[in-house]
Design an enzyme around this catalytic site. Structure first.
Site, PDB file in Angstrom:
ATOM      1  N   ASP A  67       0.810  -1.217   0.000  1.00 44.25           N
ATOM      2  CA  ASP A  67       0.000   0.000   0.000  1.00 44.25           C
ATOM      3  C   ASP A  67       0.847   1.272   0.000  1.00 44.25           C
ATOM      4  OD1 ASP A  67       0.976  -0.365   2.577  1.00 44.25           O
ATOM      5  OD2 ASP A  67      -0.980  -0.672   3.496  1.00 44.25           O
ATOM      6  N   ASN A 137      -7.457  -2.312  14.310  1.00 37.73           N
ATOM      7  CA  ASN A 137      -8.842  -2.728  14.008  1.00 37.73           C
ATOM      8  C   ASN A 137      -8.877  -4.013  13.174  1.00 37.73           C
ATOM      9  OD1 ASN A 137      -8.122  -1.913  11.454  1.00 37.73           O
ATOM     10  ND2 ASN A 137      -9.554  -0.198  11.329  1.00 37.73           N
ATOM     11  N   HIS A 139      -7.078  -4.654  10.418  1.00 40.15           N
ATOM     12  CA  HIS A 139      -6.871  -4.543   8.961  1.00 40.15           C
ATOM     13  C   HIS A 139      -5.513  -5.108   8.545  1.00 40.15           C
ATOM     14  CE1 HIS A 139      -5.123  -0.176   9.362  1.00 40.15           C
ATOM     15  NE2 HIS A 139      -4.123  -1.036   9.290  1.00 40.15           N
ATOM     16  N   GLU A 144      -9.659  -1.726   5.418  1.00 39.29           N
ATOM     17  CA  GLU A 144     -10.397  -1.320   6.605  1.00 39.29           C
ATOM     18  C   GLU A 144     -11.671  -2.154   6.757  1.00 39.29           C
ATOM     19  OE1 GLU A 144      -8.676   0.301   8.532  1.00 39.29           O
ATOM     20  OE2 GLU A 144      -8.495   2.436   8.083  1.00 39.29           O
TER      21      GLU A 144
HETATM   22  C1  GLP Z   1      -0.665   0.592   8.550  1.00 35.56           C
HETATM   23  C2  GLP Z   1      -0.298  -0.300   7.378  1.00 35.56           C
HETATM   24  C3  GLP Z   1      -0.447  -1.759   7.729  1.00 35.56           C
HETATM   25  C4  GLP Z   1       0.240  -2.036   9.056  1.00 35.56           C
HETATM   26  C5  GLP Z   1      -0.403  -1.226  10.138  1.00 35.56           C
HETATM   27  C6  GLP Z   1       0.158  -1.495  11.520  1.00 35.56           C
HETATM   28  O1  GLP Z   1      -2.020   0.793   8.668  1.00 35.56           O
HETATM   29  N1  GLP Z   1      -1.085  -0.034   6.205  1.00 35.56           N
HETATM   30  O2  GLP Z   1       0.117  -2.532   6.679  1.00 35.56           O
HETATM   31  O3  GLP Z   1       0.149  -3.402   9.347  1.00 35.56           O
HETATM   32  O4  GLP Z   1      -0.182   0.141   9.802  1.00 35.56           O
HETATM   33  O5  GLP Z   1       1.316  -0.746  11.732  1.00 35.56           O
HETATM   34  P1  GLP Z   1       2.283  -0.913  12.954  1.00 35.56           P
HETATM   35  O6  GLP Z   1       3.161  -2.057  12.630  1.00 35.56           O
HETATM   36  O7  GLP Z   1       3.040   0.390  13.001  1.00 35.56           O
HETATM   37  O8  GLP Z   1       1.455  -1.137  14.155  1.00 35.56           O
END
Ligand code: GLP
Length: 264
Positions: A67, A137, A139, A144
């Site tokens: 993404d 959440n 995802h 989402e």
């Molecule tokens: C973002 C990314 C996800 C990732 C999530 C959690 O939303 N799009 O791919 O898994 O953050 O991030 P973190 O590892 O900083 O908790």
């Protein structure tokens, strides 16, 4: 689903890097799906170490990132382009032409751009191993709640919860993007193997929903349950709400004994 529980985030990173490195060694032309966020930083650090000290070779590897924030230039410090260069690409020998990250600045025509990203994945032979983090959440990527479990790469509007979670990484004066281009759940499920990482207490509920909850678009990581080859690497804090923790540890021992290849 294979659930691996390690002591802390450092061990999660080492285990994840070991799995990715083994996949690269087994197939030097690996098509590798990559994730961002704070969780995989340690894994990238370890992969860089394996490249520098052990000669792990990325010359023929192709990557596709999950993404990118819509509206951010590749040079923006919070863009996922910038993140990937900082944490991995500029330290290893992957040819720039083999790297694919959705373009956050694509000028409109999103649908055809997203279709072309899907076509590039197909043209590369499909993703062999997709690394995933998980949002609070539930995802994966930026899929989402209420994302179709058959979705493909597209633009998603971020929830207020995700915007608040990720705000901490932006400078106070930065405008936080409210949309992203993300691979869909259908795209992710087409990868041959999935590797989801989670560490820290803040992820315990999301992990419980993903691993033991019902399969639901309300927590899109639960779609991993229908994938034939998904591995989840957790630290103790992230695993703390799993009811069947002891059972997963027995499964892991038995898997190592009966089908060691399954552990790469
Ligand atoms: C973002 C990314 C996800 C990732 C999530 C959690 O939303 N799009 O791919 O898994 O953050 O991030 P973190 O590892 O900083 O908790």
């Amino acid at each position: 689903m294979l659930v691996i529980i390690r002591r802390d985030s450092r061990q999660v990173s080492e285990e994840a890097a070991r799995i990715v490195a083994a996949a690269v060694r087994a197939k030097p032309t690996l098509v590798l799906g990559l994730a961002t966020g704070s969780t995989p930083v340690g894994m990238y650090h370890e992969l860089v170490r394996l490249h520098t000290e052990d000669g792990l070779d990325f010359a023929k590897v192709t990557t596709f990132n999950l993404d990118e924030y819509l509206g951010l230039a590749a040079e923006h410090e919070q863009s996922y382009h910038y993140y990937m260069n900082e944490h991995l690409f500029r330290h290893i020998n992957i040819p720039p032409k083999n790297v694919h990250i959705p373009d956050g600045q694509v000028p409109g025509g999103y649908e055809s751009y997203c279709e072309s990203y899907e076509r590039q994945i197909q043209a590369a032979g499909g993703i062999d191993l997709q690394v995933l983090g998980i949002g609070k959440n539930g995802h994966i990527g930026f899929n989402e709640p209420a994302s179709s479990l058959a979705s493909k790469t597209r633009v998603k509007t971020l929830t207020m919860e995700t915007i608040a979670d990720n705000r901490r990484l932006f400078k106070p004066e930065d405008t936080m993007p409210t949309c992203a281009i993300t691979m869909g759940i259908g795209t992710i499920l087409q990868a041959r193997r999935l590797l989801l990482l989670a560490s820290g207490k803040g992820k315990d509920r999301a992990v419980a929903k993903a691993v033991e909850g019902p399969i639901t678009a309300s927590a899109t990581a639960s779609a991993l349950q229908i994938h034939p080859d998904a591995t989840v690497v957790l630290d103790r804090a992230a695993a703390s709400r799993l009811r069947n923790r002891t059972y997963y540890q027995r499964v892991l021992k038995m898997t190592a004994k009966l089908t060691p290849n399954r552990l790469w």
